[in-house]
Design an enzyme around this catalytic site. Structure first.
Site, mmCIF file in Angstrom:
data_model
loop_
_atom_site.group_PDB
_atom_site.id
_atom_site.type_symbol
_atom_site.label_atom_id
_atom_site.label_comp_id
_atom_site.label_asym_id
_atom_site.label_seq_id
_atom_site.Cartn_x
_atom_site.Cartn_y
_atom_site.Cartn_z
ATOM 1 N N ASP A 55 -0.396 -60.922 -19.858
ATOM 2 C CA ASP A 55 -0.512 -60.545 -21.278
ATOM 3 C C ASP A 55 0.323 -59.305 -21.630
ATOM 4 O O ASP A 55 0.663 -59.101 -22.805
ATOM 5 C CB ASP A 55 -1.983 -60.265 -21.626
ATOM 6 N N TYR A 87 0.289 -57.665 -31.511
ATOM 7 C CA TYR A 87 -0.398 -58.090 -30.275
ATOM 8 C C TYR A 87 -1.052 -56.887 -29.591
ATOM 9 O O TYR A 87 -2.205 -56.926 -29.173
ATOM 10 C CB TYR A 87 0.615 -58.760 -29.349
ATOM 11 N N HIS A 102 -9.100 -66.290 -31.202
ATOM 12 C CA HIS A 102 -10.418 -65.645 -31.254
ATOM 13 C C HIS A 102 -10.482 -64.520 -32.288
ATOM 14 O O HIS A 102 -10.827 -63.379 -32.007
ATOM 15 C CB HIS A 102 -10.955 -65.237 -29.885
HETATM 16 FE FE1 FEO Z 1 -5.919 -62.480 -22.070
HETATM 17 FE FE2 FEO Z 1 -3.314 -64.406 -23.138
HETATM 18 O O1 FEO Z 1 -4.992 -64.064 -22.365
#
Ligand code: FEO
Length: 395
Positions: free
Chosen positions: A164, A192, A23
């Site tokens: 996550d 990340y 995304h």
């Molecule tokens: Fe918030 Fe890896 O999904």
């Protein structure tokens, strides 16, 4: 590939080597969607699933360890489709499985899928599930990364399935931190954090504080490698990233039309370089937002340059600033600059973004008509020196 965390607990997920867009996040080293199978003496639980297109691989991994009709529970820690997308197919393939999740997650799943035939067990904060000699315990981790997010703890093994939190978009055949290249792992963990976690730094810090009360031998996130040898390293990094802790680093980024704003950007960088700080200069043609926010997260100060285009700022600069504003790196000092032809708008609009990010403005927008003269260049150098002074003040 070694998939065994401890005897009877296996990684059964999917490594997504080619994915390059999550995304909007540029995942230059791919990703993985980690699911885990936990066998107790009497019950078997699957912890999370994978993205929908890869559910056949998940099924095969589970089927190599037990018959699918032996799966008693499918725990859904998080409804986002990278982990729950495969849930409908797994529920269909595991006829005896009960879906275990919290109430908010059940609501989210019901808004994603036809769940009318699913069997549910809704769990609350701290609740446990007995697998026979092994226990799953659930803790809500609100906004880490969605409102329904939770984590699952296996106390007998001191093993936390952290969802996550502590993840990395990192494709590798190494399942553990001590098997992979730790520099790459830490870089991807930082990327990340900057791109996924940063906006939720406060709830993640609160969740981390709560979870650190648990005994932890191993922490198994939903992306990337499992932490079994270097958890102290990622934890220390999180403590810095939670507050966008500045380092002695200055960032200058810009777009240019006819090179005037580039000349100004280079002058800002020159001024900063007179001090003993790290200076990085990015033309937005050559850097993506994913890398840019990762660099900004731990800088002390930055400047953004844009010419005026159509009585506004350059679209590429607007896109970068919109992305950065959404993630809200904290405590940065900044200013804007740029050239214009007949009406100056670009740098001023960029400065409005900086205000919306709660940056401390160290200068009014520096602007010049058409091409910067020596006085403008010196003004840019001086502002660069001020950026460096902010970086030098970092302890
Ligand atoms: Fe918030 Fe890896 O999904």
């Amino acid at each position: 590939m070694n998939t065994e965390l401890v005897k009877g607990v296996n990684w059964v997920g999917y490594v997504d080597w080619p994915v390059r867009d999550f995304h909007g996040y540029q995942t230059k080293r791919g990703s993985s969607y980690n699911a885990y199978l936990v066998k107790g003496e009497t019950k078997i639980a699957l912890i999370d699933t994978v993205k929908a297109p890869y559910v056949e691989t998940l099924k095969a991994h589970v089927a190599a360890l037990c018959a699918l009709d032996q799966v008693d529970y499918i725990v859904c820690n998080h409804a986002e489709p990278d982990h729950a997308g495969g849930l409908p197919a797994m529920v269909a393939a595991c006829p005896n499985a009960v879906v275990v999740c919290n109430a908010k997650c059940k609501d989210a799943l019901e808004h994603h899928f036809d769940t009318s035939s699913w069997k549910w067990q809704v769990v609350k904060e701290g609740e446990t599930l007995d697998l026979g000699g092994r226990t799953l315990q659930f803790f809500d981790t609100v906004m880490c990364h969605w409102p329904e997010s939770m984590v699952t703890y296996l106390p007998e093994e001191e093993l936390l399935f952290s969802m996550d939190i502590f993840g990395q978009h990192y494709a590798t055949y190494c399942r553990f931190d001590d098997e992979a290249d730790l520099n790459e792992v830490m870089q991807e963990a930082k990327t990340y954090y900057a791109n996924i976690v940063l906006l939720y730094a406060k709830p993640v810090a609160a969740a981390a504080k709560k979870l650190l009360g648990l005994k932890l031998k191993m922490v198994a996130p939903s992306h990337g490698v499992i932490w079994r040898s270097h958890f102290d390293k990622i934890l220390a990094a999180y403590l810095d990233w939670h507050v966008s802790k500045p380092t002695k680093k200055v960032i200058v980024f810009y777009s240019t039309m006819w090179q005037s704003t580039r000349l100004m950007a280079e002058a800002v960088a020159e001024g900063a370089l007179e001090s003993d700080v790290t200076v990085k200069l990015f033309d937005l043609k050559a850097v993506g937002d994913t890398e840019l926010i990762t660099e900004l997260m731990d800088c002390a100060s930055f400047a953004v340059g844009t010419p005026t285009l159509n009585q506004s700022l350059m679209p590429r600069v607007a896109a970068a600033l919109t992305y950065i504003r959404g993630l809200k790196p904290a405590g940065k000092k900044a200013f804007s600059f740029g050239s214009y032809g007949w009406a100056s708008k670009g740098a001023e609009e960029a400065q409005e973004y900086l205000k919306a990010m709660n940056c401390e403005l160290i200068s009014a927008p520096i602007i010049c008509r058409f091409v910067p003269d020596e006085a403008t260049i010196e003004k840019c150098r001086e502002a660069g020196r001020a950026l460096a002074a902010a970086a030098l003040a970092v302890e």
